[in-house]
Design a protein around this motif. Sequence first.
Motif, mmCIF file in Angstrom:
data_model
loop_
_atom_site.group_PDB
_atom_site.id
_atom_site.type_symbol
_atom_site.label_atom_id
_atom_site.label_comp_id
_atom_site.label_asym_id
_atom_site.label_seq_id
_atom_site.Cartn_x
_atom_site.Cartn_y
_atom_site.Cartn_z
ATOM 1 N N LEU A 1 -5.502 -1.987 -7.936
ATOM 2 C CA LEU A 1 -5.262 -2.913 -6.832
ATOM 3 C C LEU A 1 -6.001 -2.430 -5.600
ATOM 4 O O LEU A 1 -5.890 -1.263 -5.213
ATOM 5 N N LEU A 2 -6.754 -3.330 -4.964
ATOM 6 C CA LEU A 2 -7.468 -3.022 -3.731
ATOM 7 C C LEU A 2 -6.918 -3.904 -2.612
ATOM 8 O O LEU A 2 -6.886 -5.134 -2.736
ATOM 9 N N LEU A 3 -6.481 -3.277 -1.524
ATOM 10 C CA LEU A 3 -5.944 -3.979 -0.364
ATOM 11 C C LEU A 3 -6.908 -3.819 0.804
ATOM 12 O O LEU A 3 -7.404 -2.720 1.049
ATOM 13 N N ALA A 4 -7.150 -4.905 1.530
ATOM 14 C CA ALA A 4 -8.077 -4.852 2.659
ATOM 15 C C ALA A 4 -7.444 -5.557 3.852
ATOM 16 O O ALA A 4 -7.068 -6.729 3.769
ATOM 17 N N GLY B 1 0.793 -1.224 0.000
ATOM 18 C CA GLY B 1 0.000 0.000 0.000
ATOM 19 C C GLY B 1 0.826 1.275 0.000
ATOM 20 O O GLY B 1 0.267 2.373 -0.021
ATOM 21 N N GLY B 2 2.148 1.138 0.032
ATOM 22 C CA GLY B 2 3.012 2.317 0.030
ATOM 23 C C GLY B 2 3.105 3.008 1.371
ATOM 24 O O GLY B 2 3.547 4.153 1.465
ATOM 25 N N ILE C 1 -15.166 4.044 -1.155
ATOM 26 C CA ILE C 1 -14.154 5.101 -1.083
ATOM 27 C C ILE C 1 -12.835 4.623 -1.668
ATOM 28 O O ILE C 1 -12.156 5.332 -2.414
ATOM 29 N N SER C 2 -12.452 3.379 -1.346
ATOM 30 C CA SER C 2 -11.158 2.850 -1.799
ATOM 31 C C SER C 2 -11.095 2.736 -3.318
ATOM 32 O O SER C 2 -10.003 2.673 -3.891
ATOM 33 N N LEU C 3 -12.248 2.712 -3.973
ATOM 34 C CA LEU C 3 -12.300 2.577 -5.430
ATOM 35 C C LEU C 3 -12.599 3.903 -6.130
ATOM 36 O O LEU C 3 -12.742 3.944 -7.351
ATOM 37 N N VAL D 1 -8.558 -0.526 2.385
ATOM 38 C CA VAL D 1 -9.684 -0.624 3.312
ATOM 39 C C VAL D 1 -9.161 -1.113 4.650
ATOM 40 O O VAL D 1 -8.559 -2.190 4.739
ATOM 41 N N TRP D 2 -9.384 -0.317 5.707
ATOM 42 C CA TRP D 2 -8.921 -0.681 7.040
ATOM 43 C C TRP D 2 -10.018 -1.419 7.800
ATOM 44 O O TRP D 2 -11.199 -1.280 7.512
ATOM 45 N N GLN D 3 -9.602 -2.182 8.799
ATOM 46 C CA GLN D 3 -10.572 -2.828 9.677
ATOM 47 C C GLN D 3 -11.337 -1.797 10.501
ATOM 48 O O GLN D 3 -12.546 -1.892 10.683
#
Length: 290
Positions: free
Chosen positions: A161-164, A52-53, A153-155, A88-90
Amino acid sequence: MIHCEGLVKIFKSDNLEVVALQGLNIEVKNGEMMAIIGNSGSGKSTLLNILGGLDRPSAGQVRVGEWDLLKITDKQLVQYKRKTVGFVWQNNARNLLPFLTALENVETPMMLEGKVDRAYALQLLEWVGLKERVHNKLSQLSGGEQQRVAIAISLANRPSLLLADEPTGSVDSATSDQIMDTFRRLNRELGVTIVIVTHDLSLASKVDRVVAIRDGLTSTEFVRRNPNLDEAASFNLNQVHEEYVVLDRAGRLQIPRNFLEALNIDGKASMEFDGEKILIKPPNSLEGNK
């Protein structure tokens, strides 16, 4: 989409060094939806933060699309986080602005690019099942609905790339199923690559592939044998997945530690090839048979 080889991450504090990743190897194909599982301290969240950088790798290779994250400059890193990757965070407090509506939350990242695409923001909220809730404040939404706003929001900036990170960790099983179904729908309709970090192996039936991380190393993979499996069916690892040991380019096997401990293998092992199989045994097993 993702290529990691010999990835190392060392955290330094005063005179203490903690090796979070110690030569991890992983490949993720474009358009794949996969899960990374592991216990606390296994290094899975560290890997996600690097992809995620949010953290810089210490050594090895790590590429995401066209980006080399080991050599990327700070200026390039900003562009990478804006355009290539969504997160996407928990904890919803890290995803959302509570004083805005669901629609305003989705539109906020678009402002960074100087153009708000309201039609696309509305489309995203419809895709995550919140078409009738776009003007609701967060206090009017359930925890599961808030998490689906976070996915929208993440999109917002159309990442590839989507990270969760543990996206279902704070919701009940029914809501967890809804969130995973949302990820699958977006994966199919948008073609976005999705990587989900979790400690919950039951999510494995909802993804294409599972990679297990132990002690900062990629140890085993579970590959879906039946791509047409009913996603609502109960999860059974033996029926649904097949386990593989990871083999790196140098021909090294990363064998799960619990397997080695069960055979009392520590440091060295004897190995035989019978023409069909490679047999790994404790070094004294042959001597004990004499």
